[in-house]
Design an enzyme around this catalytic site. Structure first.
Site, PDB file in Angstrom:
ATOM      1  CG  ASP A  43      -1.894   1.156   1.191  1.00 31.35           C
ATOM      2  OD1 ASP A  43      -2.599   1.302   0.179  1.00 31.35           O
ATOM      3  OD2 ASP A  43      -1.953   1.910   2.173  1.00 31.35           O
ATOM      4  CD  GLU A  46      -2.242  -0.972   4.944  1.00 30.16           C
ATOM      5  OE1 GLU A  46      -3.316  -0.744   5.534  1.00 30.16           O
ATOM      6  OE2 GLU A  46      -1.746  -0.197   4.103  1.00 30.16           O
TER       7      GLU A  46
END
Length: 511
Positions: free
Chosen positions: A123, A128
Site C-alpha cells: 500500500d 501492509e
C-alpha cells in the site's frame, strides 16, 4: 461538509429523533503499514523511489506466492465514497492513480488473502497487513501480533532467496520515520448504517467519538521522540500520529488528514452497514495496549449507537487538542471545550470509562469488554501515581522509560523496541518476562494460519485451504470459484456470517 468545527454546531441537550436501542455486534479489524527500509551491502540506505518500490513489491509478491495466497480484486469491492460527500483532494487522488500505474507496470501480484482470512499487500510504499474480521478483542490482538510473524517470515524469504548479498532489510512496527513522513495504523469497526443515514445522526457520531479518539491516546499511544509536520517542539510525546492530523474530518489518509476519517467503504451490505475507518490510532507492540484499543473503541461506539452519551466534551479546537494531549506527559494541560469547560485529556477519558461501566451494567457486550474498562480505569490510576507502573503494558510509557534510561542512545533503542526484522528488543523482553502478556506464543502462531470461527473470515480461510487453485479472486465481500458451468460466485455481504452457515456453503461447494 464536516470539515470544520463550526459546521458541527453542537449544542448540549440537543433533542434527537426517537431512537431505539440498536447497537450491532462490533466487528473489528486492524491494518498496519510497516516501516520498511532497504540498505545495500554496505548498509547505505536505498532511497531512489523506483528501486525502493520495486524491491518492496518483490518482498510482498514473493511471500504471497510462497503462501499460495488468493488474489484480491479491488474492482469487485464496494465503491469508495465519503460519509459526507467530501471528495479526495486532487493531489491524493493523483498519487493513488500513479501508484496503481507503477504497480501494474511491475507485472506481479502483490495483494492477496492468506489462509487465516487476513490480507497482505503493498500500500503506497509500505507493506501492509490487514487482519481478518474479529468480534472478540483478544482474537484481534492475536491476529495483530500474527502480522509481525508474517513480516518476519516474508523478510527471511526475501533475504534468503531473492536478495542474495545485494540488500539488507529492516522492518519496524511504527508510524513515522522521524523525517516528516507518516504511515498508518487503521482500526476498522462495523457500525449500523443508521448512524450516517442523515446529518443529525452523523453529527452525533462525530461529536461523541472524536473526543474519545483524542483522549484514548493516553492508553494507546505508541510514544515517540520529538515533533514533526511543523508541530510544536517537544522532547517526547505520547502519540506517533498526532502531529499528522490537520483537520477535524476528511476523507483523505495521505495528506490533509482528518481526525475523524470520512471514508465510507463498508465491504458489506451498504444498506445495513457503515465501516468506520479510524486512522487516528498508532501501531502497537504491547498486547495490553492493543486489547484496550479494540475493546474500549467497541464499547464507546456501542454507547453511541444506543444514544447513551449526552455530554458535550467536544474540544473548541480538536486539532490543537490532539497536540496538547500528545505532549501532556503529566496530565495537567486543560483543553478548552466547546461548552466553555476545561478538562485534561485524562479527565475526558475517565469520563468515558465511567460512562462505559454504567452502560455495561444493562448492555453487556461480553466479558472481554467488561475487563477492558476495569483495566483501563486501573491503568489511569497508575499513570497518575507513577507511569513506570505501566511499563510493558502501554507502549508510550514503555518507550519513554527506554528513551530516558539512555538519552544518548534513545533513538537507536526506540527503533530496537519496534523492530520486527532483524529481531528487536521487544521479543527479548518478552522472554525475560518484562512485558505483560495476554496471549501465549502458541495462540499467536495459530492465528497466523487459522481464521476466526465466528465471522465471514472463517469461510474465506477455509475456501483458500480447500479450493485454492480453483479460486479466481476474492474481495472482502465476494468470492469467485471455478469456471464455465462450474463457476460459482459467493456473496459475503454479511460480515457476521456464522460458522454453521459457512459450513453449509463449504459442503455445497464440495458436492
Amino acid at each position: 461538509m464536516l470539515s470544520s468545527l463550526n459546521s458541527l454546531n453542537i449544542q448540549t441537550g440537543l433533542i434527537f429523533e426517537k431512537w431505539n436501542k440498536m447497537a450491532i455486534p462490533k466487528l473489528c479489524g486492524i491494518e498496519n503499514e510497516y516501516g520498511f527500509a532497504i540498505y545495500d551491502e554496505n548498509w547505505k540506505q536505498v532511497e531512489e523511489r523506483k528501486d525502493y518500490i520495486e524491491t518492496t513489491y518483490r518482498f510482498v509478491a514473493a511471500y504471497l506466492k510462497q503462501q499460495e495466497a488468493i488474489n484480491y480484486d479491488l474492482s469487485k469491492e464496494s465503491r469508495r465514497q465519503s460519509a459526507e460527500l467530501e471528495e479526495e483532494t486532487e493531489d491524493e487522488a493523483l498519487l493513488e492513480r500513479m501508484h496503481r500505474i507503477l504497480l501494474g507496470s511491475l507485472g506481479r501480484k502483490a495483494d492477496g488473502f492468506l489462509v487465516n482470512g487476513g490480507r497482505f499487500y503493498l500500500d503506497g510504499e509500505h507493506p501492509e497487513y490487514s487482519t481478518p474480521e474479529c468480534l472478540n478483542p483478544l482474537d484481534l490482538v492475536a491476529y495483530d501480533k500474527a502480522s509481525e510473524l508474517v513480516m518476519a517470515e516474508a523478510a527471511n524469504l526475501f533475504m534468503n532467496q531473492l536478495a542474495g548479498n545485494k540488500f539488507r532489510l529492516v522492518l519496524r512496527k511504527n508510524n513515522s520515520d522521524g523525517e516528516g513522513h507518516s504511515y498508518g495504523c487503521h482500526l476498522n469497526v462495523l457500525l449500523s448504517r443508521k448512524l450516517v443515514s442523515n446529518r443529525e445522526n452523523f453529527r452525533y457520531l462525530v461529536t461523541n467519538y472524536l473526543p474519545f479518539q483524542i483522549a484514548r491516546m493516553i492508553l494507546i499511544g505508541g510514544g515517540k521522540l520529538g515533533s514533526e509536520n511543523k508541530r510544536p517542539d517537544c522532547s517526547f510525546q505520547i502519540s506517533q500520529r498526532a502531529d499528522f492530523f490537520e483537520k477535524v474530518t476528511s476523507v483523505n489518509t495521505v495528506e490533509n488528514r482528518g481526525i475523524f476519517n470520512l471514508r465510507d467503504e463498508p465491504h458489506g451490505d451498504e444498506k445495513k452497514y457503515f465501516r468506520l475507518h479510524d486512522i487516528s490510532t498508532d501501531s502497537l507492540m504491547c498486547e495490553q495496549a492493543i486489547f484496550l484499543k479494540v475493546a474500549l473503541s467497541q464499547v464507546v461506539l456501542a454507547m453511541i449507537e444506543d444514544r447513551f452519551l449526552n455530554d458535550n466534551l467536544f474540544p473548541e479546537n480538536p486539532v490543537e487538542a490532539m497536540n496538547q494531549v500528545s505532549r501532556d506527559l503529566n496530565f495537567k494541560d486543560r483543553i478548552l471545550l466547546e461548552n466553555g469547560k476545561k478538562l485534561t485529556g485524562l479527565e475526558i477519558l475517565r469520563h468515558y470509562l465511567l460512562k462505559a461501566k454504567e452502560y455495561l451494567i444493562n448492555n453487556s457486550l461480553g466479558n472481554e469488554q467488561d475487563m477492558a474498562v476495569d483495566q483501563a480505569l486501573e491503568l489511569l490510576d497508575q499513570l497518575e501515581r507513577d507511569p513506570a507502573l505501566t511499563f510493558g503494558k502501554l507502549d508510550w510509557t514503555t518507550a519513554r522509560i527506554i528513551a530516558e534510561s539512555r538519552p544518548d542512545q534513545a533513538k537507536k533503542n526506540l527503533n530496537g523496541f519496534r523492530q520486527i526484522y532483524p529481531a528487536g528488543h521487544y521479543g527479548l523482553w518478552v522472554k525475560r518476562g518484562k512485558i505483560h502478556r495476554l496471549l501465549t506464543d502458541e495462540i499467536i502462531r495459530q492465528a497466523k494460519v487459522s481464521p476466526p470461527l465466528n465471522t465471514r473470515a472463517y469461510l474465506r480461510g477455509e475456501i483458500i485451504k480447500k479450493f485454492g487453485p480453483s479460486v479466481n479472486f476474492m474481495s472482502w465481500s465476494s468470492i469467485s470459484i471455478g469456471s464455465g458451468n462450474d463457476l460459482k460466485s459467493l456473496d459475503l455481504g454479511n460480515p457476521l456470517l456464522a460458522k454453521q452457515e459457512s459450513d453449509m456453503i463449504l459442503s455445497d461447494l464440495g458436492s
